[in-house]
Design an enzyme around this catalytic site. Sequence first.
Site, PDB file in Angstrom:
ATOM      1  CD  GLU A 115      -2.715  -1.410   2.386  1.00  0.00           C
ATOM      2  OE1 GLU A 115      -3.913  -1.685   2.342  1.00  0.00           O
ATOM      3  OE2 GLU A 115      -2.078  -1.390   3.453  1.00  0.00           O
ATOM      4  N   GLY A 152     -12.272  -4.952   2.504  1.00  0.00           N
ATOM      5  CA  GLY A 152     -13.262  -5.914   2.025  1.00  0.00           C
ATOM      6  C   GLY A 152     -14.618  -5.222   1.944  1.00  0.00           C
ATOM      7  CB  VAL A 190     -14.627  -9.608   7.567  1.00  0.00           C
ATOM      8  CG1 VAL A 190     -16.027 -10.155   7.332  1.00  0.00           C
ATOM      9  CG2 VAL A 190     -14.579  -8.779   8.857  1.00  0.00           C
ATOM     10  CG  MET A 213      -8.099  -5.714   9.540  1.00  0.00           C
ATOM     11  SD  MET A 213      -7.083  -7.172   9.231  1.00  0.00           S
ATOM     12  CE  MET A 213      -6.773  -7.751  10.882  1.00  0.00           C
ATOM     13  CD  GLU A 214      -4.925  -1.716   8.901  1.00  0.00           C
ATOM     14  OE1 GLU A 214      -5.707  -1.436   7.964  1.00  0.00           O
ATOM     15  OE2 GLU A 214      -4.415  -2.836   9.037  1.00  0.00           O
ATOM     16  CG  ASP A 230     -11.341  -8.954   0.546  1.00  0.00           C
ATOM     17  OD1 ASP A 230     -10.263  -8.408   0.787  1.00  0.00           O
ATOM     18  OD2 ASP A 230     -12.292  -8.951   1.346  1.00  0.00           O
TER      19      ASP A 230
HETATM   20  N1  ADE Z   1      -8.668  -5.711   4.263  1.00  0.00           N
HETATM   21  C1  ADE Z   1      -8.920  -6.146   3.012  1.00  0.00           C
HETATM   22  N2  ADE Z   1      -9.899  -7.068   3.016  1.00  0.00           N
HETATM   23  C2  ADE Z   1     -10.289  -7.226   4.296  1.00  0.00           C
HETATM   24  C3  ADE Z   1     -11.231  -8.038   4.941  1.00  0.00           C
HETATM   25  N3  ADE Z   1     -11.983  -8.892   4.252  1.00  0.00           N
HETATM   26  N4  ADE Z   1     -11.353  -7.950   6.285  1.00  0.00           N
HETATM   27  C4  ADE Z   1     -10.570  -7.083   6.978  1.00  0.00           C
HETATM   28  N5  ADE Z   1      -9.645  -6.305   6.421  1.00  0.00           N
HETATM   29  C5  ADE Z   1      -9.498  -6.360   5.090  1.00  0.00           C
END
Ligand code: ADE
Length: 231
Positions: A12, A78, A155, A175-176, A199
């Site tokens: 990133e 995600g 997730v 996650m951040e 995703d």
């Molecule tokens: N970052 C990218 N995809 C993610 C997901 N499915 N869950 C948490 N963080 C992510």
Amino acid sequence: MLLGIIGAMNEEVIQLKEEMILENTREIGGYNFFKGTLLGKNIVLVECGIGKVNAAICSTLLIQEFNVDKVLFTGVAGALNPEINIGDIVVSTDLVEHDFDATAFGYDYGVIPRMEVSKFQADKDLVELAKNVAIENFGKNRVFMGTILSGDVFVASPDKIKWLRDTFNGECTEMEGASVAHVCHILNKPFVIIRSISDKANHDANMNFDEFVKLAAQNSKIIIEGMLKGF
Ligand code: ADE
């Protein structure tokens, strides 16, 4: 003006790092802060690592040690909203720590006890700029605005997607972001979180993530560079 730019993973930040003119690197606690210019603008770039604590440490250091004026976070996420596809962009209007659970004391999920705010609002001007740059580059149908959810969990299940959508109505999960938002709220710095979708947070999420993380990171980079032109 000095801009702080954070990404969680090497994928990133590497493209921004390669394009910036580096003046110096300062290492604090294993985090490398790259100071220099990108497209003529003064920046400090840092790879914070994965998860809320890493992101909180790096945002705090960016603000306290480097005195950045604004914080931009770029990376992948995600999708939770079924209308959002891989490669699309989400710009944060606000963020919630979805794994915060003090429901045993009667609080709603995501509410941080004894804080006035648990849903952190991004800076309106930064949101507007990010949105305009994203639409210019990717078109209106691929750009979404709304709540971004963060937690220390990757997730990868339809049940969890449903719970997150029903509970918080988030557009995407990562996650951040919310911990960066939390720090910026406490330290009174404008911020925005920009996520490109790698995703759909379902059973294929880990495989899609590996396949699309580079493309998504490239998208985020395009937006950061577009935004720099706007400062
Ligand atoms: N970052 C990218 N995809 C993610 C997901 N499915 N869950 C948490 N963080 C992510």
